[in-house]
Scaffold this active site. Structure first.
Site, PDB file in Angstrom:
ATOM      1  N   GLU A  91      49.426 -64.573  76.597  1.00 16.64           N
ATOM      2  CA  GLU A  91      47.884 -64.363  76.831  1.00 16.64           C
ATOM      3  C   GLU A  91      47.529 -63.586  75.454  1.00 16.64           C
ATOM      4  O   GLU A  91      48.232 -62.668  75.022  1.00 16.64           O
ATOM      5  CB  GLU A  91      47.647 -63.678  77.696  1.00 16.64           C
ATOM      6  CG  GLU A  91      47.597 -64.840  78.966  1.00 16.64           C
ATOM      7  CD  GLU A  91      47.021 -64.382  80.457  1.00 16.64           C
ATOM      8  OE1 GLU A  91      46.675 -65.395  81.046  1.00 16.64           O
ATOM      9  OE2 GLU A  91      47.307 -63.241  80.780  1.00 16.64           O
ATOM     10  N   CYS A 118      53.604 -52.596  85.223  1.00 11.96           N
ATOM     11  CA  CYS A 118      52.973 -53.521  84.487  1.00 11.96           C
ATOM     12  C   CYS A 118      53.475 -55.052  84.982  1.00 11.96           C
ATOM     13  O   CYS A 118      54.620 -55.285  85.195  1.00 11.96           O
ATOM     14  CB  CYS A 118      53.769 -53.363  83.138  1.00 11.96           C
ATOM     15  SG  CYS A 118      53.296 -54.540  81.933  1.00 11.96           S
ATOM     16  N   GLY A 182      54.543 -57.914  76.144  1.00 14.73           N
ATOM     17  CA  GLY A 182      55.966 -57.813  75.531  1.00 14.73           C
ATOM     18  C   GLY A 182      55.912 -56.413  74.830  1.00 14.73           C
ATOM     19  O   GLY A 182      54.882 -55.631  74.647  1.00 14.73           O
ATOM     20  N   GLU A 183      57.197 -56.096  74.389  1.00  6.79           N
ATOM     21  CA  GLU A 183      57.488 -54.905  73.709  1.00  6.79           C
ATOM     22  C   GLU A 183      57.703 -55.118  72.165  1.00  6.79           C
ATOM     23  O   GLU A 183      58.889 -55.601  71.966  1.00  6.79           O
ATOM     24  CB  GLU A 183      58.495 -54.029  74.304  1.00  6.79           C
ATOM     25  CG  GLU A 183      59.315 -53.216  73.391  1.00  6.79           C
ATOM     26  CD  GLU A 183      58.297 -52.040  72.949  1.00  6.79           C
ATOM     27  OE1 GLU A 183      57.378 -51.361  73.846  1.00  6.79           O
ATOM     28  OE2 GLU A 183      58.222 -51.571  71.616  1.00  6.79           O
ATOM     29  N   SER A 214      51.972 -50.732  69.718  1.00 11.49           N
ATOM     30  CA  SER A 214      52.102 -49.906  70.991  1.00 11.49           C
ATOM     31  C   SER A 214      53.554 -50.045  71.505  1.00 11.49           C
ATOM     32  O   SER A 214      54.103 -51.257  71.556  1.00 11.49           O
ATOM     33  CB  SER A 214      50.985 -50.429  72.108  1.00 11.49           C
ATOM     34  OG  SER A 214      51.432 -49.821  73.247  1.00 11.49           O
ATOM     35  N   SER A 236      53.244 -45.304  74.624  1.00 12.62           N
ATOM     36  CA  SER A 236      53.061 -45.039  75.991  1.00 12.62           C
ATOM     37  C   SER A 236      53.993 -44.251  76.757  1.00 12.62           C
ATOM     38  O   SER A 236      55.054 -44.401  77.041  1.00 12.62           O
ATOM     39  CB  SER A 236      53.199 -46.562  76.761  1.00 12.62           C
ATOM     40  OG  SER A 236      52.587 -47.613  76.240  1.00 12.62           O
ATOM     41  N   LEU A 237      53.240 -42.999  76.838  1.00  9.38           N
ATOM     42  CA  LEU A 237      53.845 -41.782  77.356  1.00  9.38           C
ATOM     43  C   LEU A 237      54.011 -41.868  78.943  1.00  9.38           C
ATOM     44  O   LEU A 237      54.858 -41.888  79.695  1.00  9.38           O
ATOM     45  CB  LEU A 237      53.321 -40.599  76.916  1.00  9.38           C
ATOM     46  CG  LEU A 237      53.762 -39.180  77.120  1.00  9.38           C
ATOM     47  CD1 LEU A 237      55.433 -39.394  76.528  1.00  9.38           C
ATOM     48  CD2 LEU A 237      53.153 -38.342  76.245  1.00  9.38           C
ATOM     49  N   HIS A 238      52.582 -41.887  79.430  1.00  8.39           N
ATOM     50  CA  HIS A 238      52.599 -42.022  81.107  1.00  8.39           C
ATOM     51  C   HIS A 238      53.161 -41.136  81.944  1.00  8.39           C
ATOM     52  O   HIS A 238      53.037 -41.108  83.232  1.00  8.39           O
ATOM     53  CB  HIS A 238      53.221 -43.458  81.561  1.00  8.39           C
ATOM     54  CG  HIS A 238      52.640 -44.482  80.718  1.00  8.39           C
ATOM     55  ND1 HIS A 238      51.070 -44.774  80.533  1.00  8.39           N
ATOM     56  CD2 HIS A 238      53.296 -45.869  80.223  1.00  8.39           C
ATOM     57  CE1 HIS A 238      51.128 -46.022  79.778  1.00  8.39           C
ATOM     58  NE2 HIS A 238      52.339 -46.549  79.511  1.00  8.39           N
ATOM     59  N   ASN A 313      45.022 -50.637  86.027  1.00 11.62           N
ATOM     60  CA  ASN A 313      44.523 -52.107  86.356  1.00 11.62           C
ATOM     61  C   ASN A 313      45.415 -52.866  87.230  1.00 11.62           C
ATOM     62  O   ASN A 313      46.566 -53.129  87.019  1.00 11.62           O
ATOM     63  CB  ASN A 313      44.264 -53.088  85.051  1.00 11.62           C
ATOM     64  CG  ASN A 313      43.318 -52.615  84.081  1.00 11.62           C
ATOM     65  OD1 ASN A 313      42.336 -52.095  84.385  1.00 11.62           O
ATOM     66  ND2 ASN A 313      43.654 -52.169  82.924  1.00 11.62           N
TER      67      ASN A 313
HETATM   68  N1  SAH Z   1      55.095 -53.099  75.516  1.00  7.60           N
HETATM   69  C1  SAH Z   1      53.953 -52.064  74.913  1.00  7.60           C
HETATM   70  C2  SAH Z   1      52.639 -52.934  74.577  1.00  7.60           C
HETATM   71  C3  SAH Z   1      52.226 -53.755  75.635  1.00  7.60           C
HETATM   72  S1  SAH Z   1      51.649 -52.892  76.974  1.00  7.60           S
HETATM   73  C4  SAH Z   1      53.980 -50.731  75.560  1.00  7.60           C
HETATM   74  O1  SAH Z   1      54.364 -50.557  76.606  1.00  7.60           O
HETATM   75  O2  SAH Z   1      53.255 -49.803  74.831  1.00  7.60           O
HETATM   76  C5  SAH Z   1      50.256 -52.202  76.278  1.00  7.60           C
HETATM   77  C6  SAH Z   1      49.582 -51.115  77.130  1.00  7.60           C
HETATM   78  O3  SAH Z   1      49.282 -51.527  78.325  1.00  7.60           O
HETATM   79  C7  SAH Z   1      50.787 -49.908  77.480  1.00  7.60           C
HETATM   80  O4  SAH Z   1      50.207 -48.696  77.274  1.00  7.60           O
HETATM   81  C8  SAH Z   1      50.894 -50.101  78.860  1.00  7.60           C
HETATM   82  O5  SAH Z   1      51.508 -49.133  79.389  1.00  7.60           O
HETATM   83  C9  SAH Z   1      49.806 -50.606  79.363  1.00  7.60           C
HETATM   84  N2  SAH Z   1      49.756 -51.161  80.843  1.00  7.60           N
HETATM   85  C10 SAH Z   1      50.535 -51.725  81.419  1.00  7.60           C
HETATM   86  N3  SAH Z   1      50.448 -52.213  82.520  1.00  7.60           N
HETATM   87  C11 SAH Z   1      49.235 -51.615  82.834  1.00  7.60           C
HETATM   88  C12 SAH Z   1      48.231 -51.600  84.032  1.00  7.60           C
HETATM   89  N4  SAH Z   1      48.519 -52.417  85.149  1.00  7.60           N
HETATM   90  N5  SAH Z   1      47.200 -51.189  83.733  1.00  7.60           N
HETATM   91  C13 SAH Z   1      46.763 -50.590  82.925  1.00  7.60           C
HETATM   92  N6  SAH Z   1      47.601 -50.248  81.564  1.00  7.60           N
HETATM   93  C14 SAH Z   1      48.737 -50.933  81.617  1.00  7.60           C
HETATM   94 FE1  SF4 Z   2      54.844 -53.929  80.068  1.00  6.31          FE
HETATM   95 FE2  SF4 Z   2      55.043 -52.459  77.825  1.00  6.31          FE
HETATM   96 FE3  SF4 Z   2      56.343 -51.809  79.787  1.00  6.31          FE
HETATM   97 FE4  SF4 Z   2      56.824 -54.156  78.646  1.00  6.31          FE
HETATM   98  S1  SF4 Z   2      57.151 -52.151  77.563  1.00  6.31           S
HETATM   99  S2  SF4 Z   2      56.899 -53.801  80.647  1.00  6.31           S
HETATM  100  S3  SF4 Z   2      54.797 -54.722  78.182  1.00  6.31           S
HETATM  101  S4  SF4 Z   2      54.252 -51.696  79.662  1.00  6.31           S
END
Ligand code: SAH
Ligand code: SF4
Length: 382
Positions: A91, A118, A182-183, A214, A236-238, A313
């Protein structure tokens, strides 16, 4: 054998031209026809000799992934599902805003890193996207949105002759973010080649500051990116500590926060921006308390950074809830009071499941995710 010219980066196309006995300037002409003008039919490339056009038609194609569906949300966000082979789909999302248009693209079919919140991660992993499948997203969206991508910098370098040839062309896509499926750093070479094309003035001419990779924190690949093609970086720290991040982002067990922050410091030495953007997903009751915010402030006190708080989300069976607006506000206030620039990401395209982390595509999982442990999955991504 037919080659897809979308698979070539700038160097690759020059090499291809040499192989078929053509001079390097032909590669620049081809780049402009393919990427700037979006032309796929060699017959239409009017400044190439007829013999060359025929040679190309016999040996090459310009082919992006095929569009299966196209949805526009009430807020103007547009989402496409693209088929990359039988059974696999990715997508891509376009987010129009007043001063910019951002295309959010995918780098893999699924993702092997299995972050628990995710939707892509839950679906498992099939394969890396090819260069043609990555750049093909921008190529196709650029055409579909009826304009040419580019930043102000590139716009000013457009020569007069071109401007006369295509009057009034718009620049619908000003920014590209690798925040789809994807990463990106786990598909390093193909992503780097696509980045070269995005930045090249003969192709998309985007500014480095407007192309964002990202990453969930693949430390060695962050160093490679710094050397190979430093663009804006979002991490993506989280979570503010390893115990929590180990649970949410399993790759943290391999590259813990201390190593990640050290890699961020190194990246900043070559980065086009003087800060790293930290993405922080807001999960109700998991990582969104005031004490988490205070811990975060301490954690990043030596790292020039900005924060982007992303309300979670939801997707079916995720097991998580979005933090309340009040919790997000309090969390943001703690960061802001500590002097950290913090934005809260607006949720876009809600009604068509186009928001971050909701992209599902179609993934024929090869990792047998459900039968395996996170540890095994990490081994597989080495
Ligand atoms: N793999 C990379 C890039 C794709 S994900 C990464 O993880 O950074 C892009 C962003 O969407 C990341 O910050 C990820 O943590 C965030 N993300 C993943 N699932 C999500 C969700 N359900 N709600 C909001 N953000 C989300
Ligand atoms: Fe989702 Fe990014 Fe984590 Fe992969 S690395 S599972 S795309 S949040």
């Amino acid at each position: 054998m037919t080659v897809n010219l979308l698979d070539f980066g700038v160097e690759g196309l020059t090499g291809f031209c040499a192989e078929i006995g053509e001079k390097p300037f032909r590669a620049r002409q081809l780049l402009r026809w393919i990427h700037q003008s979006g032309v796929a039919d060699f017959a239409g490339m009017s400044d190439l000799a007829k013999v060359l056009r025929e040679k190309l038609a016999a040996t090459a194609v310009v082919e992006s992934p095929r569009v299966i569906s196209d949805h526009i949300a009430s807020d103007g966000t547009r989402k496409w599902l693209l088929s990359v082979d039988s059974g696999n789909g990715i997508e891509m999302v376009f987010i129009p805003e007043t001063n910019r248009g951002t295309l959010c693209i995918s780098s893999q079919v699924g993702c092997a890193l299995a972050c628990t919140f995710c939707s892509t991660g839950r679906q498992g992993f099939n394969r890396n996207l090819t260069v043609a499948e990555i750049i093909g997203q921008l190529w196709w969206a650029n055409k579909a949105l009826g304009g040419e991508s580019g930043s102000e910098e590139a716009e000013s370098s457009v020569n007069k002759q071109e401007a006369v040839q295509s009057p009034g062309r718009s620049r619908a896509i000003s920014n590209v973010v690798f925040m789809g499926m994807g990463e990106p750093l786990a598909n390093f070479e193909n992503v780097a080649t696509a980045l070269d094309l995005m930045l090249d003035d003969n192709a998309y001419g985007l500014s480095r500051r407007r192309v964002t990779v990202s990453t969930s924190g693949l430390v060695p690949a962050m160093d490679r990116l710094r050397e190979r093609c430093p663009v804006a970086l979002a991490v993506s720290l989280h979570a503010p500590n390893d115990a929590l991040r180990d649970q949410l982002v399993p790759v943290n067990r391999k590259y813990p926060i201390k190593e990640l922050l050290a890699a961020c410091q190194r990246y900043l030495q070559s980065a086009p921006r003087d800060f790293i953007t930290f993405e922080y997903i807001m999960l109700d009751g998991v990582n969104d308390s005031i004490s988490h915010a205070r811990e975060l402030v301490q954690l990043v006190r030596d790292t020039p950074c900005k924060f982007n708080l992303i309300p979670f989300n939801p997707f079916p069976h995720s097991g998580y809830q979005r933090s309340s607006p009040e919790a997000v506000r309090l969390f943001r206030d703690v960061l802001m009071q500590a002097g950290l620039v913090t934005t809260v990401r607006k949720t876009r395209g809600d009604d068509i499941a186009a928001a971050c982390g909701q992209l599902a595509g179609q993934v024929l999982d090869k990792t047998r995710r459900v039968q395996r442990t996170g540890h095994e999955i990490m081994q597989a991504t080495r």
